[in-house]
Design a protein around this motif. Structure first.
Motif, PDB file in Angstrom:
ATOM      1  N   UNK A 161      13.966  12.751   4.674  1.00 17.30           N
ATOM      2  CA  UNK A 161      12.899  12.140   3.894  1.00 17.30           C
ATOM      3  C   UNK A 161      11.537  12.615   4.357  1.00 17.30           C
ATOM      4  N   UNK A 162      10.567  12.543   3.456  1.00 17.05           N
ATOM      5  CA  UNK A 162       9.213  12.977   3.763  1.00 17.05           C
ATOM      6  C   UNK A 162       8.244  11.819   3.777  1.00 17.05           C
ATOM      7  N   UNK A 163       7.113  12.076   4.413  1.00 15.80           N
ATOM      8  CA  UNK A 163       6.059  11.070   4.507  1.00 15.80           C
ATOM      9  C   UNK A 163       4.713  11.776   4.450  1.00 15.80           C
ATOM     10  N   UNK A 209       0.864  -1.174   0.000  1.00 15.06           N
ATOM     11  CA  UNK A 209       0.000   0.000   0.000  1.00 15.06           C
ATOM     12  C   UNK A 209       0.898   1.221   0.000  1.00 15.06           C
ATOM     13  N   UNK A 210       0.423   2.297  -0.578  1.00 20.13           N
ATOM     14  CA  UNK A 210       1.253   3.498  -0.651  1.00 20.13           C
ATOM     15  C   UNK A 210       1.461   4.123   0.727  1.00 20.13           C
ATOM     16  N   UNK A 226       8.832   6.208  -2.156  1.00 19.60           N
ATOM     17  CA  UNK A 226       8.013   7.272  -1.586  1.00 19.60           C
ATOM     18  C   UNK A 226       7.513   6.859  -0.200  1.00 19.60           C
ATOM     19  N   UNK A 227       7.312   7.868   0.651  1.00 19.72           N
ATOM     20  CA  UNK A 227       6.706   7.655   1.965  1.00 19.72           C
ATOM     21  C   UNK A 227       7.457   6.626   2.808  1.00 19.72           C
ATOM     22  N   UNK A 228       8.783   6.669   2.738  1.00 23.92           N
ATOM     23  CA  UNK A 228       9.588   5.691   3.480  1.00 23.92           C
ATOM     24  C   UNK A 228      10.786   6.351   4.157  1.00 23.92           C
ATOM     25  N   UNK A 255      15.153  12.971  -4.331  1.00 22.35           N
ATOM     26  CA  UNK A 255      13.824  12.581  -4.801  1.00 22.35           C
ATOM     27  C   UNK A 255      12.854  13.730  -4.526  1.00 22.35           C
ATOM     28  N   UNK A 256      11.947  13.962  -5.477  1.00 26.64           N
ATOM     29  CA  UNK A 256      10.914  14.981  -5.300  1.00 26.64           C
ATOM     30  C   UNK A 256       9.555  14.323  -5.476  1.00 26.64           C
ATOM     31  N   UNK A 257       8.797  14.265  -4.413  1.00 27.43           N
ATOM     32  CA  UNK A 257       7.468  13.669  -4.437  1.00 27.43           C
ATOM     33  C   UNK A 257       6.402  14.743  -4.574  1.00 27.43           C
TER      34      UNK A 257
END
Length: 833
Positions: free
Chosen positions: A604-606, A129-130, A165-167, A523-525
């Motif tokens: 990192x972002x979440x 899941x994302x 992403x999200x990690x 990384x750019x989310x």
């Protein structure tokens, strides 16, 4: 430690289901009729491929990472995904050994709620899941471990934040076997003293002309290790893949079908006395929660309204239900000096969440107050149906939580290209990629308040309340179609219909010259969130609770006079964007073949899932969160480590620092022990040390891991009284050990997991005791290809707490707790061919 053949890799029992693992290499040895062998003379150099640009030996990588291969997995005494992760340094995984209702975090990052907010779980390189903290839909609910599992790779911090992403906290990747060698296995297992039967199979083989395949799965059924009065475990999965190799690359097609349900071993009542610093815990009469479930056939069905405000009957025997149908493609090929890799998967995901947890436990006369003076209590079902309750036996007002996970479908694609360049005397590796995903969140929550007894043994029965004049206050035990006490009546009666679109370009460079390697990645989310949310809490008050004949008997009872419903014609829109930048840089120096050291810093972002669009956070006029800060949490990490591997010894030591901001909601309790939901707006930090080591000599071997963590709530924007306190459930020290002796016909060993005490809640009053669980096993190989195994999880029947609800000892002396299973013995028979 690991024996180097399938004969030493028997099924090791779990507390709730029987795990089964073995590798292609081991199967190949059994095909050749080889005898069981002693462990190899040195730990293997395990190549690591998760969250990095290119697979490398761990001693050449500037990351802190762990690999559990099929032989390591075979030693674990658990089968659940969260249970497996308890054997990875740095990971805090709270579970009762079921897949779902787990809380998983890493390096002291906060456990504000269930799920895995800062840690992403992947299957074959793509997220299951994302988002890891979708309410009532933990990632591990849709993932299973069986014979098809080849490796578990975990990266803590490092480049995890830029290669997924999200990690921001880390990545854990569950990697399937792909049939490199011919061989298969069939395995049957059963609980000893409890009802749970399971069959596993796996087979893979080359097909010639570059083709190979693998297929496997499991099926299980039974009540399980806790008394609930019905088959709580029912279902299984099948996975298959086929690969075509060609010069310079390969292409692989794969699929999975999962249809499985498990009981929800959540919170149950327990007694507590003594002092907050030195509490003493006990059980209610005849109610040992290590062996009892709160569920029962007598309380399993109840009437409610559905997502469209229609009558329905819910059945909690579905438990934590998961249905996954996925297909995927993985390809790698060389183009003009570049290695191009693409991973694609579509997953049709749905399921259900059912929980029945005591909201308030008290003697029976306390609950007669809901019916006024002279009210009477009586049983509403079962062998005592209609019998009056005239004594002070304990009853529980329960919060029945149901979530219809209509669609958690996701489609993901990760395309990257890498090339190695000769630059000066060194090698420069460049990687560029783009990640794109779409995650659905279509679900409906429903809360119901019911009254029941605590008979235990799968016999808990509903209880009715009647006024002195004979007017029913309850409907077959249902006191309110919403919250009866403590919380706003219709709160959390919500329906979500939202889509998340994510686009993330990323890239990395790594330059290696001699013994030195220096690398960086970015990384750019960007995310776009659209949809709608239905909740009376967004409305104008005209719709929220209404009189409704829920049970269809033609009358509106007292309980039915207020029923939570949805304003179906007035949804709140959802329409907002978010973005965040992640980056990581590190260096690794290999002093010798056996020794290296590294240092790294990462940001990192979440992104938040439905927590950003709940009734407390979403502006129903704009479709945007009221506070933009709730959409993204940032994690910063620094780490430095040393890695050693020589002869029969390996040792990895990493020091770390991590910090994050967190805006969330968490379930806690007040001074009387009553649960409530509290908002969180804090910054946290943690520092500590991770260790992982392995020693092997002849037939003797041991694997150990340990984590020391010093975590802190740095600043609380809502209540400064929390500043400087320790986050709940974060122990100072946690460890595991797996000693083993592998002889020709017999292997004997144990899995040991332990943790020191922590605090039950963030107020730092009630201490949650630590524990040490010892799970010995024995495997006997009477002939080639055949293994008989016996395992005893928690052989000393330790009372091991996963979570305690109360912040301090309540005056009632009763609180809720989630615990590990008690002593559980499982036997298995495996045949490898």
């Amino acid at each position: 430690m690991r024996a180097r053949t399938v004969f030493t890799v028997a099924l090791l029992a779990s507390t709730a289901a029987v795990p089964a693992y073995a590798g292609d290499d081991a199967a190949a040895k059994s095909d050749q009729g080889g005898e069981a062998q002693a462990p190899a003379p040195a730990p293997a150099a395990k190549t690591f491929t998760t969250g990095v640009a290119k697979g490398r030996d761990l001693l050449d990588s500037a990351i802190s990472a762990s690999v559990l291969d099929d032989e390591d997995l075979a030693q674990l005494s658990v089968s659940s995904i969260a249970g497996i992760m308890q054997n990875i340094p740095g990971v805090r995984s709270e579970t009762s050994d079921i897949d779902g209702f787990s809380a998983i975090t890493i390096r002291g990052l906060p456990l504000a709620a269930e799920g895995s907010k800062f840690l992403q779980l992947q299957e074959d390189g793509l997220p299951v899941l994302e988002f890891g903290d979708i309410q009532f839909a933990g990632i591990d609910q849709f993932l299973r471990a069986d014979l098809t599992l080849s490796q578990v790779q975990a990266i803590r911090g490092g480049s995890a934040s830029t290669f997924a992403s999200n990690s921001p906290g880390g990545l854990i990747n569950f990697i399937s076997r792909t049939g490199e060698t011919e061989g298969g296995m069939m395995q049957v297992s059963t609980g000893v003293g409890f009802d749970l039967k399971r069959i596993d199979f796996a087979y893979g083989s080359p097909l010639g002309d570059g083709w190979r395949f693998h297929v496997g799965g499991f099926y299980r059924t039974g009540e399980g290790p806790r008394d609930i009065g019905y088959n709580g475990f029912k279902g299984g999965q099948i996975k298959a893949n086929i690969t075509k190799e060609f010069e310079g690359g390969y292409i692989r097609f794969y699929g999975k079908y999962l249809d499985d349900q498990q009981p929800n071993y959540g919170n149950q009542p327990i007694t507590v006395s003594g002092t907050n610093a030195n509490p003493e815990f006990g059980f209610l009469p005849g109610y040992d929660i290590r062996e009892q479930g709160y569920a029962s056939p007598l309380t399993s069905s109840y009437a409610e309204v559905d997502r469209n405000n229609n009558r329905t009957v819910l059945d909690t025997r579905d438990g934590l239900a998961a249905q996954v149908k996925s297909i995927g493609l993985e390809a790698q090929f060389d183009v003009a000096g570049w290695t191009v890799t693409n991973r694609f998967r579509f997953s049709d995901i749905s399921g259900a969440y059912n929980d029945n947890t005591p909201f308030l436990t008290a003697p029976a006369p306390f609950f007669s107050a809901f019916g006024g003076p002279g009210a009477r209590l009586s049983y509403a079902a079962g062998p005592l149906n209609g019998q009056a309750i005239t004594d002070a036996r304990l009853l529980a007002l329960s919060a029945r939580i149901y979530a219809d996970l209509e669609s958690l479908d996701n489609v993901t694609n990760d395309l990257r290209a890498s090339r190695v360049w000769d630059v000066g005397e060194g090698k420069l590796t460049t990687t560029a990629g783009v990640y794109n995903s779409r995650q659905d969140v279509r679900m409906f929550w429903n809360f119901t308040s019911t009254l029941q007894d605590l008979a235990g043994g799968g016999r808990n029965a509903p209880v009715n309340i009647t006024t002195a004049t004979g007017v029913p206050v309850t409907d077959s035990g249902t006191l309110a179609y919403g919250f009866a006490v403590g919380l706003p009546f219709g709160i959390y009666h919500n329906r979500y219909d939202v889509d998340y679109d994510i686009l993330a370009p990323y890239g990395s460079v790594n330059y290696q010259i001699g013994k030195l390697a220096i690398g960086a990645s970015i990384r750019w989310d960007r995310g776009n969130v659209n949809g709608q949310v239905f909740s009376a809490n967004f409305g104008d008050g005209r719709v929220g609770t209404v009189p409704f004949d829920v049970n269809g008997d033609g009358q509106v009872s007292v309980a039915e006079s207020r029923v939570a419903v949805l304003p179906l014609t007035r949804p709140a829109p959802v329409d907002y964007d978010y973005d965040y930048l992640s980056y990581s840089a590190g260096l690794n120096y290999r002093f010798a073949d056996s020794l290296s050291a590294f240092a790294r810093y990462s940001r990192g972002g979440r992104a938040s899932a439905e927590n950003a669009i709940g009734t407390e956070t979403l502006n129903p006029l704009t479709g945007m969160p009221r506070d933009p800060g709730v959409t993204v949490s940032i994690v910063k990490q620094a780490e430095v480590g040393v890695k050693f591997r020589k002869d029969g010894l390996s040792a990895f030591l990493t020091g770390f620092w991590a910090s994050t901001d967190e805006r969330n909601f968490q379930i806690t309790a007040n001074a009387s022990g009553q649960a409530f939901v509290a908002p969180v707006n804090r910054t946290y930090s943690a520092k500590g040390v991770e260790f992982e080591g392995e020693w092997r000599k002849g037939p003797f071997a041991i694997v150990v891991g340990a984590t020391y963590t010093d975590a802190s709530i740095d600043k609380d924007a809502i209540d400064p009284a929390f500043d400087g306190l320790t986050p709940r459930h974060i122990p100072d020290f946690a460890f595991f050990a797996r000693p083993e002796v592998a002889l020709d016909k017999v292997t004997v060993g144990a899995v040991i997991n332990g943790t020191t005490e922590s605090f039950a809640q963030d107020v730092n009053q009630l201490v949650q005791p630590g524990y040490v669980l010892v799970s010995p096993f024995v495997q006997y190989r009477p002939t080639d290809g055949l293994t008989v195994a016996l395992n005893a999880f928690n052989v000393f029947d330790e009372l091991a707490f996963v979570a305690i609800q109360a912040p301090a000892i309540p005056a009632s002396g009763i609180t809720n707790a989630q615990v590990m299973n008690g002593r559980t013995v499982t036997a298995s028979l495996r045949y490898a061919f």
